[in-house]
Design a protein around this motif. Structure first.
Motif, PDB file in Angstrom:
ATOM      1  N   UNK A 160       0.867  -1.175   0.000  1.00 57.23           N
ATOM      2  CA  UNK A 160       0.000   0.000   0.000  1.00 57.23           C
ATOM      3  C   UNK A 160       0.907   1.229   0.000  1.00 57.23           C
ATOM      4  N   UNK A 161       1.322   1.669  -1.195  1.00 56.38           N
ATOM      5  CA  UNK A 161       2.278   2.778  -1.282  1.00 56.38           C
ATOM      6  C   UNK A 161       1.807   4.054  -0.602  1.00 56.38           C
ATOM      7  N   UNK A 162       0.502   4.307  -0.568  1.00 54.24           N
ATOM      8  CA  UNK A 162      -0.005   5.561  -0.013  1.00 54.24           C
ATOM      9  C   UNK A 162       0.253   5.698   1.483  1.00 54.24           C
ATOM     10  N   UNK A 163       0.595   4.618   2.176  1.00 51.76           N
ATOM     11  CA  UNK A 163       0.930   4.729   3.598  1.00 51.76           C
ATOM     12  C   UNK A 163       2.089   5.707   3.807  1.00 51.76           C
ATOM     13  N   UNK A 164       2.964   5.811   2.823  1.00 47.95           N
ATOM     14  CA  UNK A 164       4.096   6.718   2.934  1.00 47.95           C
ATOM     15  C   UNK A 164       3.632   8.174   2.988  1.00 47.95           C
ATOM     16  N   UNK A 165       2.603   8.514   2.236  1.00 49.99           N
ATOM     17  CA  UNK A 165       2.085   9.888   2.205  1.00 49.99           C
ATOM     18  C   UNK A 165       1.225  10.204   3.422  1.00 49.99           C
ATOM     19  N   UNK A 166       0.531   9.198   3.913  1.00 47.79           N
ATOM     20  CA  UNK A 166      -0.419   9.387   5.016  1.00 47.79           C
ATOM     21  C   UNK A 166       0.202   8.955   6.349  1.00 47.79           C
ATOM     22  N   UNK A 167       1.514   9.111   6.473  1.00 50.76           N
ATOM     23  CA  UNK A 167       2.270   8.589   7.615  1.00 50.76           C
ATOM     24  C   UNK A 167       1.772   9.111   8.968  1.00 50.76           C
ATOM     25  N   UNK A 168       1.286  10.340   9.010  1.00 52.97           N
ATOM     26  CA  UNK A 168       0.874  10.925  10.284  1.00 52.97           C
ATOM     27  C   UNK A 168      -0.317  10.191  10.898  1.00 52.97           C
ATOM     28  N   UNK A 169      -1.130   9.546  10.072  1.00 51.76           N
ATOM     29  CA  UNK A 169      -2.220   8.711  10.603  1.00 51.76           C
ATOM     30  C   UNK A 169      -1.819   7.247  10.645  1.00 51.76           C
ATOM     31  N   UNK A 170      -1.069   6.798   9.649  1.00 51.50           N
ATOM     32  CA  UNK A 170      -0.735   5.378   9.514  1.00 51.50           C
ATOM     33  C   UNK A 170       0.186   4.892  10.637  1.00 51.50           C
ATOM     34  N   UNK A 171       1.202   5.654  10.997  1.00 48.78           N
ATOM     35  CA  UNK A 171       2.178   5.184  11.994  1.00 48.78           C
ATOM     36  C   UNK A 171       1.526   4.897  13.347  1.00 48.78           C
ATOM     37  N   UNK A 172       0.712   5.798  13.906  1.00 49.47           N
ATOM     38  CA  UNK A 172       0.065   5.459  15.187  1.00 49.47           C
ATOM     39  C   UNK A 172      -0.862   4.242  15.074  1.00 49.47           C
ATOM     40  N   UNK A 173      -1.550   4.112  13.963  1.00 48.20           N
ATOM     41  CA  UNK A 173      -2.446   2.967  13.761  1.00 48.20           C
ATOM     42  C   UNK A 173      -1.640   1.680  13.614  1.00 48.20           C
ATOM     43  N   UNK A 174      -0.547   1.760  12.893  1.00 50.60           N
ATOM     44  CA  UNK A 174       0.332   0.608  12.720  1.00 50.60           C
ATOM     45  C   UNK A 174       0.855   0.126  14.064  1.00 50.60           C
ATOM     46  N   UNK A 175       1.296   1.050  14.894  1.00 55.28           N
ATOM     47  CA  UNK A 175       1.808   0.691  16.223  1.00 55.28           C
ATOM     48  C   UNK A 175       0.712   0.090  17.104  1.00 55.28           C
ATOM     49  N   UNK A 176      -0.511   0.550  16.904  1.00 51.53           N
ATOM     50  CA  UNK A 176      -1.615   0.033  17.714  1.00 51.53           C
ATOM     51  C   UNK A 176      -1.997  -1.390  17.322  1.00 51.53           C
ATOM     52  N   UNK A 177      -2.226  -1.632  16.043  1.00 57.80           N
ATOM     53  CA  UNK A 177      -2.784  -2.933  15.649  1.00 57.80           C
ATOM     54  C   UNK A 177      -1.733  -3.983  15.294  1.00 57.80           C
ATOM     55  N   UNK A 178      -0.549  -3.571  14.887  1.00 57.72           N
ATOM     56  CA  UNK A 178       0.507  -4.521  14.543  1.00 57.72           C
ATOM     57  C   UNK A 178       1.694  -4.290  15.472  1.00 57.72           C
ATOM     58  N   UNK A 179       1.514  -4.657  16.741  1.00 57.74           N
ATOM     59  CA  UNK A 179       2.540  -4.442  17.757  1.00 57.74           C
ATOM     60  C   UNK A 179       3.844  -5.167  17.445  1.00 57.74           C
ATOM     61  N   UNK A 180       3.775  -6.206  16.627  1.00 55.38           N
ATOM     62  CA  UNK A 180       4.961  -6.980  16.286  1.00 55.38           C
ATOM     63  C   UNK A 180       5.880  -6.241  15.313  1.00 55.38           C
ATOM     64  N   UNK A 181       5.472  -5.077  14.850  1.00 53.41           N
ATOM     65  CA  UNK A 181       6.266  -4.250  13.945  1.00 53.41           C
ATOM     66  C   UNK A 181       6.697  -5.008  12.691  1.00 53.41           C
ATOM     67  N   UNK A 182       5.784  -5.175  11.751  1.00 58.08           N
ATOM     68  CA  UNK A 182       6.161  -5.855  10.499  1.00 58.08           C
ATOM     69  C   UNK A 182       7.283  -5.098   9.794  1.00 58.08           C
ATOM     70  N   UNK A 183       8.046  -5.814   9.012  1.00 54.84           N
ATOM     71  CA  UNK A 183       9.130  -5.172   8.264  1.00 54.84           C
ATOM     72  C   UNK A 183       8.519  -4.227   7.248  1.00 54.84           C
ATOM     73  N   UNK A 184       9.078  -3.043   7.181  1.00 55.46           N
ATOM     74  CA  UNK A 184       8.600  -2.072   6.203  1.00 55.46           C
ATOM     75  C   UNK A 184       9.661  -1.918   5.122  1.00 55.46           C
ATOM     76  N   UNK A 185       9.215  -2.095   3.898  1.00 58.70           N
ATOM     77  CA  UNK A 185      10.091  -1.940   2.739  1.00 58.70           C
ATOM     78  C   UNK A 185       9.646  -0.660   2.048  1.00 58.70           C
ATOM     79  N   UNK A 186      10.520   0.318   1.996  1.00 56.42           N
ATOM     80  CA  UNK A 186      10.162   1.622   1.440  1.00 56.42           C
ATOM     81  C   UNK A 186      10.953   1.852   0.163  1.00 56.42           C
TER      82      UNK A 186
END
Length: 179
Positions: free
Chosen positions: A126-152
């Motif tokens: 989902x490439x758009x996560x990079x643009x919408x980082x201010x909402x995506x990062x807190x949500x990512x930390x909340x629901x995916x606590x295991x911190x999936x690998x991010x390939x940018x």
């Protein structure tokens, strides 16, 4: 059902400085689960949290190509759609708890059916996560606590713009794409 594992010549391991594989001693009566792709120990079911990776990037930077390359590996299972958007515009604000939000996001993956097979991985692009980082990062930390690998993936902005222009001005494509 009997599972026959290939014989391994001990000299193969002795000649190597680093072990090629980890030897696993099974307990008598231990249950194994098998797919065409892997053999997993039943006692390890559910130990790999999903998704394993997320691909983010600029438009026209190769995110789709990388996604397709990764999904050619036999241990990688595609999600239900390439761009899940579960952390941006498919985020459900009506869900009140982290557990409800996590379950909602996992609906975009085959997480439940992959649970018995911890050797298998899944992820989305989902490439758009990079643009919408201010909402995506807190949500990512909340629901995916295991911190999936991010390939940018990024690209030279001038070449990216030229590629985008060529794409939108091209007369190739179907009638539906042209209107």
């Amino acid at each position: 059902v009997h599972l026959i594992l290939d014989y391994v010549n001990e000299e193969f391991f002795e000649k190597r400085k680093k072990p090629v594989t980890t030897r696993v001693n099974l307990s008598p009566g231990e249950v194994l689960t098998q797919t065409r792709r892997s053999i997993d120990r039943a006692i390890e079911a559910g130990t790999r949290p999903q998704p394993s990776f997320l691909i983010l990037g600029a438009q026209k930077s190769g995110t789709t190509s990388l996604y397709e390359y990764l999904n050619q590996h036999p241990w990688v299972i595609r999600p239900k759609r390439r761009e899940t958007h579960c952390l941006d515009w498919r985020w459900d604000e009506t869900l009140k708890s982290t557990e409800e939000r996590r379950k909602h996001c996992l609906l975009f993956y085959y997480a439940a059916s992959m649970k018995p097979y911890p050797s298998l991985q899944t992820g989305d692009s989902t490439p758009s996560y990079l643009l919408d980082y201010y909402r995506v990062i807190p949500r990512l930390k909340e629901v995916f606590e295991h911190e999936p690998r991010m390939i940018i993936l990024t690209r030279d902005p001038i070449r990216r713009a030229v590629s985008h222009y060529a794409m939108v001005t091209s007369s190739d494509g179907t009638k539906e794409q042209m209107t």
